[in-house]
Design a protein around this motif. Structure first.
Motif, mmCIF file in Angstrom:
data_model
loop_
_atom_site.group_PDB
_atom_site.id
_atom_site.type_symbol
_atom_site.label_atom_id
_atom_site.label_comp_id
_atom_site.label_asym_id
_atom_site.label_seq_id
_atom_site.Cartn_x
_atom_site.Cartn_y
_atom_site.Cartn_z
ATOM 1 N N ARG A 87 14.126 1.972 10.614
ATOM 2 C CA ARG A 87 15.062 0.846 10.775
ATOM 3 C C ARG A 87 16.290 1.043 9.873
ATOM 4 N NH1 ARG A 87 15.894 -4.095 12.832
ATOM 5 N NH2 ARG A 87 16.986 -5.652 11.564
ATOM 6 N N THR A 117 13.228 -1.306 15.164
ATOM 7 C CA THR A 117 14.599 -0.882 15.418
ATOM 8 C C THR A 117 15.454 -2.013 15.962
ATOM 9 O OG1 THR A 117 15.928 0.844 16.482
ATOM 10 C CG2 THR A 117 14.202 -0.160 17.804
ATOM 11 N N PRO A 118 16.752 -2.022 15.668
ATOM 12 C CA PRO A 118 17.636 -3.040 16.237
ATOM 13 C C PRO A 118 17.765 -2.938 17.748
ATOM 14 C CG PRO A 118 18.662 -1.982 14.336
ATOM 15 C CD PRO A 118 17.454 -1.186 14.676
ATOM 16 N N ASP A 119 17.703 -1.704 18.278
ATOM 17 C CA ASP A 119 17.872 -1.485 19.710
ATOM 18 C C ASP A 119 16.954 -0.331 20.124
ATOM 19 O OD1 ASP A 119 18.608 -0.997 22.316
ATOM 20 O OD2 ASP A 119 20.740 -0.698 21.898
ATOM 21 N N ARG A 120 15.832 -0.673 20.747
ATOM 22 C CA ARG A 120 14.843 0.350 21.090
ATOM 23 C C ARG A 120 15.410 1.409 22.013
ATOM 24 N NH1 ARG A 120 12.148 3.966 21.342
ATOM 25 N NH2 ARG A 120 9.883 4.205 21.388
ATOM 26 N N THR A 121 16.280 1.023 22.926
ATOM 27 C CA THR A 121 16.819 1.977 23.898
ATOM 28 C C THR A 121 17.781 2.971 23.257
ATOM 29 O OG1 THR A 121 18.664 0.524 24.516
ATOM 30 C CG2 THR A 121 16.600 0.269 25.736
ATOM 31 N N ALA A 122 18.274 2.664 22.067
ATOM 32 C CA ALA A 122 19.227 3.552 21.404
ATOM 33 C C ALA A 122 18.549 4.631 20.571
ATOM 34 C CB ALA A 122 20.154 2.734 20.496
ATOM 35 N N GLU A 123 17.221 4.540 20.415
ATOM 36 C CA GLU A 123 16.520 5.497 19.557
ATOM 37 C C GLU A 123 16.346 6.849 20.248
ATOM 38 O OE1 GLU A 123 15.828 5.264 16.516
ATOM 39 O OE2 GLU A 123 16.169 3.121 16.160
ATOM 40 N N ASP A 174 13.572 -11.029 15.353
ATOM 41 C CA ASP A 174 13.809 -11.683 16.644
ATOM 42 C C ASP A 174 14.309 -13.108 16.484
ATOM 43 O OD1 ASP A 174 12.958 -9.375 17.880
ATOM 44 O OD2 ASP A 174 10.928 -10.093 18.249
#
Length: 417
Positions: free
Chosen positions: A258, A211-217, A122
């Motif tokens: 990750r 993860t770099p982008d939680r919504t993309a998992e 972050d």
């Protein structure tokens, strides 16, 4: 970053137990590398250097202290790579990450602390991308066997044109060695943080917390870290065995996930990953697995929630102290073997087997950390193009696979059907 820095590698924390072992490994395997040793006390670092033999006697000494960020900034600016063993990282680690991200200096550590890694991402991922730094966490027994066996399976399936990875499970088959004082201190620090912060508990319980982008998992369910089951549910080769929870699964699984995300889901969008430990095939094995799962779950849930009400001082009193470790004889007698099983989208099944001699938390870890530092410094043509806060596989998977044989780290992949 060019190669005009004064040093190839600075080892920070050289006076700690694993720091001394890593220094000894670099003295043996670093060849002509330009190495410096760093720590808070010049006298103590000098004493470590004196113990390393002739190859290390010309290594410069750097005085640096996490409580004095200016000393970390100066150290980072002088070297291509900083290798650090100074933990607990949640308590001491961020100032050095900040220094390396600002200076464009590559970095490797031994952390298994998800909260620390999340803060590192972050606060410094974007800056490290901008400066060209590779900030590589978890370069010891946590989490290189996990990360590199999954990466090796991906490379093997890719080479065989066998599709992407789906259900993937690491099983610790053999393990002989102790838990380091640093590991205990790190776990205590995590529980201390989570006991007073509901958000910290949520972060620790999220399987995709790094993860770099939680919504993309992909939504693949909870992927629980504390389950027990029959080995045959993982692979026919484990018929008759039972498996239970592996104590470091909560840290390792998040690193592996990750890696997949950083590599743009090269392992697959249906890549599902878990870790277990074999408890044998005797009639008491299922009971052992079940009790282990319940105990680990209670420790993680109740321990993180009610840490201040638990006998923390008792744990600190009986646990090994940071900077301490087992005898040389015990370290030499240690070993581990892990097997990671996967099934691909074409139905092909594979197993990756990784093993090392030496206590996993001490000798084996010092080899893995030392090789990580050497890979970052000297194998730049084999490193990925990624920058920022990375994982071992995403930063240097191919470089480490190439280095392992000479370092007496065995990693083999086998097609099972």
């Amino acid at each position: 970053m060019g190669t005009d820095r004064e040093f190839d590698i600075v080892l920070y924390g050289a006076t700690g137990f694993v720091g001394k072992l890593t220094a000894a490994y670099l003295a043996k395997s670093g060849a002509d590398a330009r190495i410096a040793l760093a720590g808070r006390s010049e006298d103590k670092v000098l004493a470590v250097r004196e113990s390393l033999g002739e190859a290390a006697q010309s290594w410069p000494i750097i005085t640096a202290d996490a409580s004095q960020p200016s000393t970390l900034n100066a150290m980072a600016a002088r070297t291509q790579v900083v290798v650090t063993t100074v933990g607990p990282y949640l308590k001491y680690g961020l100032p050095l990450v900040a220094a390396c991200a600002a200076a464009g200096t590559d970095y490797a550590d031994l952390t298994g602390e998800a909260l620390f890694i999340r803060e590192s991402i972050d606060l410094y991922h974007k800056q490290a991308i901008d400066t060209g730094a590779r900030i590589v966490h978890s370069c010891g027994f946590d989490s290189i066997p996990s990360d590199l066996t999954a990466f090796a399976l991906f490379r093997r399936a890719e080479r065989d044109n066998a599709g992407q990875l789906t259900d993937t499970n690491l099983v610790v088959r053999t393990f002989a060695g102790g838990v380091s004082g640093g590991t205990i201190a790190s776990m205590m620090e995590l529980m201390r943080a989570a006991s007073s912060d509901p958000e910290a508990r949520r972060v620790m319980n999220d399987p995709y917390t790094l993860t770099p982008d939680r919504t993309a998992e992909p939504e693949l369910g909870g992927q629980p870290d504390m389950r027990w089951r029959r080995g045959v549910e993982i692979s026919p080769e484990l018929e008759g065995y039972w498996v239970g929870p592996f104590v470091m699964a909560a840290a390792n699984t998040r690193i592996v996930r990750r890696s997949n995300a950083l590599l743009e889901y090269a392992y697959g969008r249906k890549f599902e990953y878990a870790e277990q430990m074999s408890v044998g095939r005797s009639f008491v094995a299922p009971v052992t697995a079940a009790v282990g799962a319940a105990a680990n779950g209670a420790i993680m849930s109740l321990g993180s929630r009610y840490f201040d009400r638990l006998p923390a001082k008792l744990v600190e009193r009986v646990a090994p102290k940071p900077g301490t470790g087992p005898s040389e004889r015990t370290r030499e007698r240690g070993h581990y073997t892990v097997e990671t099983y996967t099934t691909t989208t074409t139905g092909s099944r594979y197993r990756a087997t990784m093993s090392q001699k030496g206590d996993p938390g001490y000798k084996a870890t010092s080899v893995l950390l030392g090789e990580s530092g050497l890979a970052l410094a000297f194998d730049r043509d084999r490193l990925s193009d990624l920058r920022g806060v990375l994982t071992p596989a995403a930063a240097m998977g191919d470089a480490l696979l190439a280095r392992f044989p000479a370092a007496q780290v065995s990693l083999e992949t086998t097609r099972l059907n």
